[in-house]
Write a protein that holds these residues in place. Structure first.
Motif, PDB file in Angstrom:
ATOM      1  N   ARG A 151       0.909  -1.169   0.006  1.00 50.21           N
ATOM      2  CA  ARG A 151       0.033   0.069  -0.284  1.00 50.21           C
ATOM      3  C   ARG A 151       0.866   1.403  -0.053  1.00 50.21           C
ATOM      4  NH1 ARG A 151      -5.464   1.295   0.885  1.00 50.21           N
ATOM      5  NH2 ARG A 151      -5.750   3.131   1.809  1.00 50.21           N
ATOM      6  N   ARG A 152       1.394   1.618  -1.071  1.00 48.13           N
ATOM      7  CA  ARG A 152       2.547   2.370  -1.231  1.00 48.13           C
ATOM      8  C   ARG A 152       1.805   3.884  -1.675  1.00 48.13           C
ATOM      9  NH1 ARG A 152       5.480  -0.411  -4.192  1.00 48.13           N
ATOM     10  NH2 ARG A 152       5.036   0.282  -6.313  1.00 48.13           N
ATOM     11  N   PRO A 153       2.095   4.942  -0.821  1.00 49.19           N
ATOM     12  CA  PRO A 153       1.407   6.388  -1.317  1.00 49.19           C
ATOM     13  C   PRO A 153       2.086   6.927  -2.528  1.00 49.19           C
ATOM     14  CG  PRO A 153       1.992   6.112   1.105  1.00 49.19           C
ATOM     15  CD  PRO A 153       2.721   5.014   0.644  1.00 49.19           C
ATOM     16  N   ILE A 154       1.273   7.472  -3.452  1.00 55.20           N
ATOM     17  CA  ILE A 154       1.612   8.163  -4.392  1.00 55.20           C
ATOM     18  C   ILE A 154       1.829   9.808  -4.020  1.00 55.20           C
ATOM     19  CG2 ILE A 154       1.257   8.852  -6.708  1.00 55.20           C
ATOM     20  CD1 ILE A 154      -0.700   6.179  -6.856  1.00 55.20           C
ATOM     21  N   ALA A 155       3.198  10.170  -4.146  1.00 51.93           N
ATOM     22  CA  ALA A 155       3.515  11.582  -3.435  1.00 51.93           C
ATOM     23  C   ALA A 155       2.605  12.558  -4.094  1.00 51.93           C
ATOM     24  CB  ALA A 155       5.111  11.642  -3.486  1.00 51.93           C
ATOM     25  N   SER A 156       2.545  12.723  -5.448  1.00 57.10           N
ATOM     26  CA  SER A 156       1.863  13.603  -6.145  1.00 57.10           C
ATOM     27  C   SER A 156       0.348  13.595  -5.827  1.00 57.10           C
ATOM     28  CB  SER A 156       2.440  13.660  -7.410  1.00 57.10           C
ATOM     29  OG  SER A 156       2.213  12.574  -8.042  1.00 57.10           O
ATOM     30  N   MET A 157      -0.211  12.475  -5.513  1.00 59.71           N
ATOM     31  CA  MET A 157      -1.666  12.150  -5.554  1.00 59.71           C
ATOM     32  C   MET A 157      -2.223  11.787  -4.010  1.00 59.71           C
ATOM     33  SD  MET A 157      -2.150  10.167  -8.946  1.00 59.71           S
ATOM     34  CE  MET A 157      -4.155  10.168  -9.060  1.00 59.71           C
ATOM     35  N   PRO A 158      -2.267  12.775  -3.188  1.00 58.20           N
ATOM     36  CA  PRO A 158      -2.321  12.424  -1.790  1.00 58.20           C
ATOM     37  C   PRO A 158      -3.828  11.593  -1.462  1.00 58.20           C
ATOM     38  CG  PRO A 158      -1.888  14.761  -2.078  1.00 58.20           C
ATOM     39  CD  PRO A 158      -2.065  14.203  -3.411  1.00 58.20           C
ATOM     40  N   MET A 185      -4.233  19.134  -7.882  1.00 55.20           N
ATOM     41  CA  MET A 185      -4.454  20.812  -7.720  1.00 55.20           C
ATOM     42  C   MET A 185      -5.202  21.004  -6.746  1.00 55.20           C
ATOM     43  SD  MET A 185      -4.005  22.503 -11.572  1.00 55.20           S
ATOM     44  CE  MET A 185      -5.726  21.858 -12.208  1.00 55.20           C
ATOM     45  N   VAL A 186      -6.555  20.273  -6.612  1.00 58.64           N
ATOM     46  CA  VAL A 186      -7.158  20.467  -5.496  1.00 58.64           C
ATOM     47  C   VAL A 186      -6.759  20.072  -4.264  1.00 58.64           C
ATOM     48  CG1 VAL A 186      -9.632  19.650  -4.679  1.00 58.64           C
ATOM     49  CG2 VAL A 186      -9.345  20.158  -6.943  1.00 58.64           C
ATOM     50  N   LYS A 187      -5.979  18.838  -4.242  1.00 58.98           N
ATOM     51  CA  LYS A 187      -5.529  18.431  -2.946  1.00 58.98           C
ATOM     52  C   LYS A 187      -4.489  19.118  -2.430  1.00 58.98           C
ATOM     53  CE  LYS A 187      -8.172  14.815  -2.192  1.00 58.98           C
ATOM     54  NZ  LYS A 187      -9.027  14.603  -0.910  1.00 58.98           N
ATOM     55  N   ALA A 188      -3.566  19.696  -3.347  1.00 59.20           N
ATOM     56  CA  ALA A 188      -2.446  20.808  -2.863  1.00 59.20           C
ATOM     57  C   ALA A 188      -2.976  22.120  -2.473  1.00 59.20           C
ATOM     58  CB  ALA A 188      -1.307  20.969  -4.114  1.00 59.20           C
ATOM     59  N   ALA A 189      -4.004  22.620  -3.129  1.00 54.30           N
ATOM     60  CA  ALA A 189      -4.708  23.770  -2.575  1.00 54.30           C
ATOM     61  C   ALA A 189      -5.295  23.698  -1.398  1.00 54.30           C
ATOM     62  CB  ALA A 189      -5.331  24.436  -3.893  1.00 54.30           C
ATOM     63  N   ALA A 190      -5.811  22.712  -1.176  1.00 54.35           N
ATOM     64  CA  ALA A 190      -6.665  22.375   0.279  1.00 54.35           C
ATOM     65  C   ALA A 190      -5.554  22.146   1.368  1.00 54.35           C
ATOM     66  CB  ALA A 190      -7.498  21.224   0.155  1.00 54.35           C
ATOM     67  N   GLN A 191      -4.585  21.304   1.106  1.00 55.75           N
ATOM     68  CA  GLN A 191      -3.316  21.250   1.895  1.00 55.75           C
ATOM     69  C   GLN A 191      -2.819  22.519   2.667  1.00 55.75           C
ATOM     70  OE1 GLN A 191      -0.737  18.152   0.495  1.00 55.75           O
ATOM     71  NE2 GLN A 191      -2.254  16.615   1.143  1.00 55.75           N
ATOM     72  N   ASN A 192      -2.795  23.631   1.595  1.00 56.87           N
ATOM     73  CA  ASN A 192      -2.105  24.752   2.005  1.00 56.87           C
ATOM     74  C   ASN A 192      -3.104  25.989   2.468  1.00 56.87           C
ATOM     75  OD1 ASN A 192       0.951  25.242   1.034  1.00 56.87           O
ATOM     76  ND2 ASN A 192      -0.058  24.073  -0.622  1.00 56.87           N
ATOM     77  N   GLY A 193      -4.329  25.346   2.519  1.00 59.30           N
ATOM     78  CA  GLY A 193      -5.199  26.132   3.201  1.00 59.30           C
ATOM     79  C   GLY A 193      -5.932  27.429   2.111  1.00 59.30           C
ATOM     80  N   GLY A 243     -11.478  22.294   0.172  1.00 64.28           N
ATOM     81  CA  GLY A 243     -11.061  21.348  -0.794  1.00 64.28           C
ATOM     82  C   GLY A 243     -12.431  20.382  -0.980  1.00 64.28           C
ATOM     83  N   GLU A 244     -13.257  19.990  -0.109  1.00 64.07           N
ATOM     84  CA  GLU A 244     -14.478  19.203  -0.066  1.00 64.07           C
ATOM     85  C   GLU A 244     -15.436  20.170  -1.165  1.00 64.07           C
ATOM     86  OE1 GLU A 244     -16.106  18.092   3.397  1.00 64.07           O
ATOM     87  OE2 GLU A 244     -14.750  16.404   3.610  1.00 64.07           O
ATOM     88  N   ARG A 245     -15.423  21.374  -0.850  1.00 63.56           N
ATOM     89  CA  ARG A 245     -16.583  22.148  -1.679  1.00 63.56           C
ATOM     90  C   ARG A 245     -16.047  22.447  -2.995  1.00 63.56           C
ATOM     91  NH1 ARG A 245     -18.333  28.211  -0.354  1.00 63.56           N
ATOM     92  NH2 ARG A 245     -19.748  28.833  -2.063  1.00 63.56           N
ATOM     93  N   LEU A 246     -14.897  22.400  -3.227  1.00 59.10           N
ATOM     94  CA  LEU A 246     -14.124  22.651  -4.664  1.00 59.10           C
ATOM     95  C   LEU A 246     -14.500  21.231  -5.263  1.00 59.10           C
ATOM     96  CD1 LEU A 246     -12.826  24.590  -6.629  1.00 59.10           C
ATOM     97  CD2 LEU A 246     -10.778  23.846  -5.633  1.00 59.10           C
ATOM     98  N   MET A 247     -14.099  20.110  -4.547  1.00 55.62           N
ATOM     99  CA  MET A 247     -14.327  18.845  -5.296  1.00 55.62           C
ATOM    100  C   MET A 247     -15.677  18.694  -5.952  1.00 55.62           C
ATOM    101  SD  MET A 247     -14.263  15.171  -3.393  1.00 55.62           S
ATOM    102  CE  MET A 247     -15.261  15.641  -2.012  1.00 55.62           C
ATOM    103  N   MET A 248     -16.664  18.877  -5.070  1.00 56.47           N
ATOM    104  CA  MET A 248     -18.038  18.662  -5.300  1.00 56.47           C
ATOM    105  C   MET A 248     -18.272  19.631  -6.567  1.00 56.47           C
ATOM    106  SD  MET A 248     -18.725  16.214  -3.624  1.00 56.47           S
ATOM    107  CE  MET A 248     -20.444  15.829  -3.634  1.00 56.47           C
ATOM    108  N   GLU A 249     -17.909  20.858  -6.383  1.00 59.68           N
ATOM    109  CA  GLU A 249     -18.158  21.918  -7.459  1.00 59.68           C
ATOM    110  C   GLU A 249     -17.602  21.340  -8.936  1.00 59.68           C
ATOM    111  OE1 GLU A 249     -17.314  26.652  -8.424  1.00 59.68           O
ATOM    112  OE2 GLU A 249     -17.293  25.910  -6.416  1.00 59.68           O
TER     113      GLU A 249
END
Length: 322
Positions: free
Chosen positions: A44-51, A279-287, A291-297
């Motif tokens: 179960r290896r994390p993909i660094a660029s895809m949180p 892009m959504v994950k990175a922007a959400a992690q930076n505050g 993220g959830e709202r943008l994902m659903m939109e």
């Protein structure tokens, strides 16, 4: 008629009213969940660029498929990453290849779940291109029999849908003929019909270990500036026997999704690709964004553009919210 007779805000003043008149709706049944399966045990290896996305060994892919099914997601899309790669991509069409084994295990554990097999050679070739090479170039016609062979072995392993993503000319006809010859006429083909040579694929290439070792894929994937060509490609796929048609990527290609939807009667699939997800994950992690709202939109906008189904790495998270 004088203002203020027309007051559109009347139907926006409460959550209940907004929900009642909403034109475009999302449901877990709209989603297809992509999974990356690798050799080994307990991987179960994390993909660094895809949180939140992982390379998974077969038993973990089965567990993830069960989670998707429990949330009402009807389909998973499988990408296989073998231990051994060669110039011909031979593990792509091996009867006991990594993706064929994963298909059998998922169908045994969750028979109701639809398993879609991505058909392409890029994850399986040592040069990283989507077909075999001749003189340093991808050979279209020499690649077709290998794609057809991969499609047959995946269908025989239990794949419910075959999804060729290679963008070789004539591959839908070749795959349809090969499936029909082995009496698998009921297996549908989901064609990556308008697949663009996009910068949004970067994180996927880390996940699938499929970056080209030289050059790029602009010689067979579509130029981002073209819409009429997308309609031509889609029309050819329909003529050759495609059952579902796809636009990839989604977010920067809403006009293409709409054009395909208006021209063709088949189900339209849109691929919300890795770069769009990251892009959504990175922007959400930076505050920077919710993220959830943008994902659903974003997912709603893809449906609004005309997609019947969305391939998305957000599938589990979005289904939980829905």
């Amino acid at each position: 008629m004088a203002y203020p007779v027309h007051r559109p805000r009347r139907l926006r003043r409460s959550a209940a009213l907004r929900d009642m008149v909403r034109e475009t709706r999302l449901a877990p049944s709209d989603f297809i969940y992509p999974l990356f399966v690798v050799e080994g045990r307990d991987v179960r290896r994390p993909i660094a660029s895809m949180p939140g996305v992982f390379n998974l060994s077969v038993e973990h892919v089965v567990a993830e498929a069960k989670r998707a099914h429990a949330l009402g997601i009807p389909s998973v899309l499988l990408f296989g990453i073998p231990d051994h790669k060669d110039a011909q991509g031979s593990q792509a069409y091996a009867r006991d290849g990594i993706v064929q084994r994963a298909i059998r295990e998922i169908k045994a554990a969750v028979p109701e779940l639809q398993v879609i097999a991505d058909v392409c050679l890029c994850e399986y070739t040592d040069h990283g291109h989507c077909g075999v090479l001749e003189g340093g170039h991808v050979a279209n016609d020499a690649t077709l029999p290998l794609l057809a062979q991969m499609s047959v072995t995946c269908a025989q392993a239990g794949a419910d849908i075959i999804a060729p993503s290679d963008m070789m000319d004539g591959r839908i006809a070749a795959i349809r003929k090969a499936l029909d010859e082995v009496k698998m006429t009921e297996v549908p083909i989901m064609a990556y019909s308008a697949k663009y040579a996009s910068g949004f694929y970067g994180p996927f290439r880390e996940a699938a270990q499929s970056a080209p070792q030289f050059g790029d894929r602009r010689g067979y994937q579509m130029d981002p500036g073209n819409v009429r060509e997308a309609l031509k490609e889609t029309a050819l796929d329909v003529e050759e026997g495609a059952d579902l048609i796809m636009v990839k990527p989604a977010l920067s290609y809403m006009d293409v999704i709409r054009a395909v939807r208006e021209r063709f009667e088949l189900p339209v699939v849109a691929y919300n690709v890795s770069g769009e997800y990251s892009m959504v994950k990175a922007a959400a992690q930076n505050g920077w964004v919710d993220g959830e709202r943008l994902m659903m939109e974003i997912l709603t906008s893809i449906r609004r553009a005309g997609a019947d189904l969305i391939i998305t790495y957000h599938a589990l998270e979005a289904a939980k919210l829905l």
